[in-house]
Design a protein around this motif. Structure first.
Motif, PDB file in Angstrom:
ATOM      1  N   ARG A  82     -50.863 -15.311  41.034  1.00  9.67           N
ATOM      2  CA  ARG A  82     -51.634 -15.542  39.814  1.00  9.67           C
ATOM      3  C   ARG A  82     -51.212 -16.876  39.210  1.00  9.67           C
ATOM      4  N   SER A  83     -52.159 -17.620  38.696  1.00 14.44           N
ATOM      5  CA  SER A  83     -51.823 -18.890  38.043  1.00 14.44           C
ATOM      6  C   SER A  83     -51.699 -18.724  36.530  1.00 14.44           C
ATOM      7  N   ASP A  84     -52.006 -17.542  36.015  1.00 15.23           N
ATOM      8  CA  ASP A  84     -51.947 -17.316  34.573  1.00 15.23           C
ATOM      9  C   ASP A  84     -50.647 -16.655  34.121  1.00 15.23           C
ATOM     10  N   ALA A  85     -49.781 -16.261  35.027  1.00 13.07           N
ATOM     11  CA  ALA A  85     -48.538 -15.579  34.651  1.00 13.07           C
ATOM     12  C   ALA A  85     -47.382 -16.166  35.465  1.00 13.07           C
ATOM     13  N   ILE A  86     -46.843 -17.282  34.974  1.00  8.23           N
ATOM     14  CA  ILE A  86     -45.762 -17.974  35.678  1.00  8.23           C
ATOM     15  C   ILE A  86     -44.629 -18.190  34.689  1.00  8.23           C
ATOM     16  N   GLN A  87     -43.415 -17.894  35.126  1.00  9.80           N
ATOM     17  CA  GLN A  87     -42.243 -18.151  34.296  1.00  9.80           C
ATOM     18  C   GLN A  87     -41.405 -19.211  34.999  1.00  9.80           C
ATOM     19  N   ALA A  88     -41.023 -20.265  34.273  1.00 11.11           N
ATOM     20  CA  ALA A  88     -40.222 -21.345  34.844  1.00 11.11           C
ATOM     21  C   ALA A  88     -39.017 -21.617  33.957  1.00 11.11           C
ATOM     22  N   THR A  89     -37.834 -21.741  34.594  1.00 17.37           N
ATOM     23  CA  THR A  89     -36.598 -22.002  33.875  1.00 17.37           C
ATOM     24  C   THR A  89     -35.764 -22.988  34.683  1.00 17.37           C
ATOM     25  N   TYR A  90     -35.110 -23.912  34.020  1.00 12.53           N
ATOM     26  CA  TYR A  90     -34.187 -24.841  34.668  1.00 12.53           C
ATOM     27  C   TYR A  90     -32.804 -24.580  34.111  1.00 12.53           C
ATOM     28  N   LYS A  91     -31.848 -24.296  35.006  1.00  8.08           N
ATOM     29  CA  LYS A  91     -30.498 -23.964  34.556  1.00  8.08           C
ATOM     30  C   LYS A  91     -29.487 -24.394  35.607  1.00  8.08           C
ATOM     31  N   LYS A  92     -28.504 -25.174  35.190  1.00  6.20           N
ATOM     32  CA  LYS A  92     -27.391 -25.607  36.036  1.00  6.20           C
ATOM     33  C   LYS A  92     -27.847 -26.235  37.353  1.00  6.20           C
ATOM     34  N   GLY A  93     -28.877 -27.072  37.292  1.00 10.90           N
ATOM     35  CA  GLY A  93     -29.330 -27.786  38.480  1.00 10.90           C
ATOM     36  C   GLY A  93     -30.340 -27.056  39.344  1.00 10.90           C
ATOM     37  N   PHE A  94     -30.784 -25.882  38.900  1.00 12.48           N
ATOM     38  CA  PHE A  94     -31.751 -25.103  39.678  1.00 12.48           C
ATOM     39  C   PHE A  94     -32.984 -24.814  38.838  1.00 12.48           C
ATOM     40  N   LEU A  95     -34.147 -24.955  39.471  1.00 10.41           N
ATOM     41  CA  LEU A  95     -35.416 -24.595  38.864  1.00 10.41           C
ATOM     42  C   LEU A  95     -35.808 -23.225  39.392  1.00 10.41           C
ATOM     43  N   TYR A  96     -36.022 -22.271  38.493  1.00 12.48           N
ATOM     44  CA  TYR A  96     -36.402 -20.907  38.854  1.00 12.48           C
ATOM     45  C   TYR A  96     -37.869 -20.705  38.493  1.00 12.48           C
ATOM     46  N   LEU A  97     -38.670 -20.298  39.463  1.00  5.68           N
ATOM     47  CA  LEU A  97     -40.084 -20.000  39.228  1.00  5.68           C
ATOM     48  C   LEU A  97     -40.335 -18.545  39.591  1.00  5.68           C
ATOM     49  N   ARG A  98     -40.850 -17.805  38.645  1.00  3.29           N
ATOM     50  CA  ARG A  98     -41.200 -16.406  38.899  1.00  3.29           C
ATOM     51  C   ARG A  98     -42.713 -16.313  38.936  1.00  3.29           C
ATOM     52  N   LEU A  99     -43.228 -15.885  40.085  1.00  4.20           N
ATOM     53  CA  LEU A  99     -44.664 -15.820  40.322  1.00  4.20           C
ATOM     54  C   LEU A  99     -45.059 -14.392  40.636  1.00  4.20           C
ATOM     55  N   TYR A 100     -46.286 -14.047  40.287  1.00  3.21           N
ATOM     56  CA  TYR A 100     -46.754 -12.677  40.481  1.00  3.21           C
ATOM     57  C   TYR A 100     -47.928 -12.648  41.446  1.00  3.21           C
ATOM     58  N   ARG A 101     -47.918 -11.646  42.294  1.00  2.27           N
ATOM     59  CA  ARG A 101     -48.967 -11.489  43.307  1.00  2.27           C
ATOM     60  C   ARG A 101     -50.337 -11.349  42.642  1.00  2.27           C
ATOM     61  N   LEU A 102     -51.303 -12.011  43.229  1.00  2.00           N
ATOM     62  CA  LEU A 102     -52.681 -11.868  42.785  1.00  2.00           C
ATOM     63  C   LEU A 102     -53.200 -10.551  43.324  1.00  2.00           C
ATOM     64  N   PRO A 103     -53.647  -9.640  42.441  1.00  2.00           N
ATOM     65  CA  PRO A 103     -54.121  -8.345  42.936  1.00  2.00           C
ATOM     66  C   PRO A 103     -55.300  -8.524  43.892  1.00  2.00           C
ATOM     67  N   ALA A 104     -55.314  -7.722  44.899  1.00  2.00           N
ATOM     68  CA  ALA A 104     -56.427  -7.766  45.856  1.00  2.00           C
ATOM     69  C   ALA A 104     -57.677  -7.262  45.151  1.00  2.00           C
ATOM     70  N   ASP A 105     -58.773  -7.727  45.631  1.00  4.65           N
ATOM     71  CA  ASP A 105     -60.037  -7.277  45.061  1.00  4.65           C
ATOM     72  C   ASP A 105     -60.142  -5.773  45.312  1.00  4.65           C
ATOM     73  N   ARG A 106     -60.175  -5.014  44.256  1.00  2.51           N
ATOM     74  CA  ARG A 106     -60.147  -3.552  44.395  1.00  2.51           C
ATOM     75  C   ARG A 106     -61.537  -2.947  44.490  1.00  2.51           C
ATOM     76  N   GLN A 107     -62.491  -3.783  44.659  1.00  3.79           N
ATOM     77  CA  GLN A 107     -63.868  -3.309  44.776  1.00  3.79           C
ATOM     78  C   GLN A 107     -64.030  -2.563  46.096  1.00  3.79           C
ATOM     79  N   LYS A 108     -64.655  -1.399  46.011  1.00  3.54           N
ATOM     80  CA  LYS A 108     -64.888  -0.609  47.221  1.00  3.54           C
ATOM     81  C   LYS A 108     -65.976  -1.278  48.052  1.00  3.54           C
ATOM     82  N   PRO A 109     -65.891  -1.132  49.351  1.00  5.29           N
ATOM     83  CA  PRO A 109     -66.950  -1.705  50.185  1.00  5.29           C
ATOM     84  C   PRO A 109     -68.291  -1.090  49.814  1.00  5.29           C
ATOM     85  N   LYS A 110     -69.289  -1.925  49.779  1.00  3.87           N
ATOM     86  CA  LYS A 110     -70.625  -1.469  49.431  1.00  3.87           C
ATOM     87  C   LYS A 110     -71.430  -1.308  50.706  1.00  3.87           C
TER      88      LYS A 110
END
Length: 155
Positions: A118-146
């Motif tokens: 997902r591009s709308d839910a990202i957490q970024a932190t820089y601490k002691k020389g490291f950049l931490y990025l927390r990213l969340y899986r984009l949910p699969a399209d849950r639409q049933k086959p038609k």
């Protein structure tokens, strides 16, 4: 074939296989390395990145020593990759470089992700020389086959 020619052929093979001048005389290589400037950071794969995953999250950790402020790094995330670019400033003061494994200056790196995020839910932190990025899986399209109705061709 004389032994000198055989040795030179072997040296050529070793240099190609190992990707360096394998038989540089001892001491000469150290002097050559001191006189060379560091390779551009992007050629070395800078910043080094580890990616950890769970079922629904990714944790990307990038080693970026020398950032002075948050504005020195930009992070762009699309659904399948992270692009990190910025500028570091590492100086040794009055010291000369004797060995340099990470450079100072501009860098840019794109990292492919193991799944869409997902591009709308990202957490970024820089601490002691490291950049931490927390990213969340984009949910699969849950639409049933038609089911598609097929009309007869001869109607």
């Amino acid at each position: 074939m004389d032994s000198w020619k055989q040795m030179m052929e072997w040296k050529k093979f070793a240099d190609q296989y190992l990707g360096q001048n394998f038989f540089t005389p001892y001491g000469q290589q150290d002097e050559e390395q001191r006189n060379q400037h560091a390779e551009p950071a992007e050629e070395k794969g800078f910043p080094a990145v580890n990616i950890y995953e769970s079922d629904n999250e990714l944790l990307c950790i990038a080693a970026i020593p020398g950032l002075e402020k948050a504005e020195d790094v930009d992070v762009y995330v699309d659904d399948r990759s992270v692009h990190i670019k910025g500028k570091t400033n590492l100086v040794g003061g009055k010291y000369r470089i004797a060995k340099q494994e990470f450079g100072s200056g501009s860098f840019s790196r794109e990292i492919e992700l193991p799944y869409r995020v997902r591009s709308d839910a990202i957490q970024a932190t820089y601490k002691k020389g490291f950049l931490y990025l927390r990213l969340y899986r984009l949910p699969a399209d849950r639409q049933k086959p038609k089911k598609v109705d097929i009309r007869r061709f001869d109607d």
